[in-house]
Enzyme design. Sequence first.
Site, short mmCIF file in Angstrom:
data_model
loop_
_atom_site.label_atom_id
_atom_site.label_comp_id
_atom_site.label_asym_id
_atom_site.label_seq_id
_atom_site.Cartn_x
_atom_site.Cartn_y
_atom_site.Cartn_z
CG ASN A 141 -9.32 64.97 -7.51
OD1 ASN A 141 -9.77 65.90 -8.18
ND2 ASN A 141 -9.88 64.58 -6.39
N GLY B 147 -5.51 68.00 -6.04
CA GLY B 147 -5.68 67.53 -4.67
C GLY B 147 -5.68 66.02 -4.52
CG HIS C 81 -5.09 52.12 -6.75
ND1 HIS C 81 -4.62 50.85 -6.52
CD2 HIS C 81 -6.12 51.99 -7.61
CE1 HIS C 81 -5.34 49.97 -7.21
NE2 HIS C 81 -6.27 50.66 -7.89
CG HIS D 181 -9.36 57.52 -6.31
ND1 HIS D 181 -7.99 57.61 -6.17
CD2 HIS D 181 -9.85 58.69 -5.84
CE1 HIS D 181 -7.68 58.78 -5.63
NE2 HIS D 181 -8.80 59.46 -5.43
CG HIS E 133 -13.91 61.22 -6.08
ND1 HIS E 133 -13.83 61.22 -4.70
CD2 HIS E 133 -12.64 61.40 -6.52
CE1 HIS E 133 -12.56 61.40 -4.33
NE2 HIS E 133 -11.83 61.52 -5.40
P1 5GP Z 1 -8.39 62.11 -3.89
O1 5GP Z 1 -8.24 63.49 -3.35
O2 5GP Z 1 -7.08 61.33 -3.92
O3 5GP Z 1 -9.10 62.10 -5.21
O4 5GP Z 1 -9.39 61.40 -2.91
C1 5GP Z 1 -9.11 60.28 -2.11
C2 5GP Z 1 -10.41 59.88 -1.46
O5 5GP Z 1 -10.19 58.67 -0.75
C3 5GP Z 1 -10.98 60.90 -0.48
O6 5GP Z 1 -12.29 61.29 -0.89
C4 5GP Z 1 -10.98 60.15 0.85
O7 5GP Z 1 -12.11 60.47 1.66
C5 5GP Z 1 -10.97 58.70 0.43
N1 5GP Z 1 -10.33 57.81 1.39
C6 5GP Z 1 -9.12 58.02 1.99
N2 5GP Z 1 -8.84 57.01 2.82
C7 5GP Z 1 -9.89 56.14 2.74
C8 5GP Z 1 -10.17 54.89 3.40
O8 5GP Z 1 -9.40 54.37 4.19
N3 5GP Z 1 -11.35 54.27 3.07
C9 5GP Z 1 -12.22 54.82 2.18
N4 5GP Z 1 -13.36 54.14 1.95
N5 5GP Z 1 -11.98 55.99 1.54
C10 5GP Z 1 -10.82 56.64 1.83
ZN ZN Z 2 -2.78 50.34 -5.69
#
Ligand code: 5GP
Ligand code: ZN
Length: 109
Positions: free
Chosen positions: A83, A89, A94, A96, A98
């Site tokens: 994302n 969303g 940082h 990442h 999925h």
């Molecule tokens: P985004 O919407 O930014 O692509 O997704 C961020 C992801 O990070 C979400 O799926 C959320 O569940 C995950 N996430 C947020 N905080 C933590 C955390 O403290 N530990 C882990 N393992 N995942 C996290």
């Molecule tokens: Zn970072």
Amino acid sequence: MDCLFCKFINKEIPTEIIMENDYFMAFKDINPKAPIHVLIIPKKHFADISDMDGEILAKFPEFVRNLCDKLGVTDTGYRIITNKGKDAGQIIFHVHFHLLAGNDLGDLI
Ligand code: 5GP
Ligand code: ZN
């Protein structure tokens, strides 16, 4: 820099690491959206995919191959999503990836 995922990389905050090498680290998402939901992050901080260094991105397929072999999903399949920004969303800035696997992932994409 106050970045949660950098703290995982620096081991300032413990997380359950599934695999790591010099460039990437993989750990379980805290709020899984599939039976297997793993986050893959570069060890160097980039805000999102558009910010990422091409040389590091080039190391991504090898890491994914090894990770998916370890998870046992190489033959059954998986989906990788990243994302970027508000409309997608993104909540953690940082970059990442999925990795979703473990059953029929549906046909959203
Ligand atoms: P985004 O919407 O930014 O692509 O997704 C961020 C992801 O990070 C979400 O799926 C959320 O569940 C995950 N996430 C947020 N905080 C933590 C955390 O403290 N530990 C882990 N393992 N995942 C996290
Ligand atoms: Zn970072």
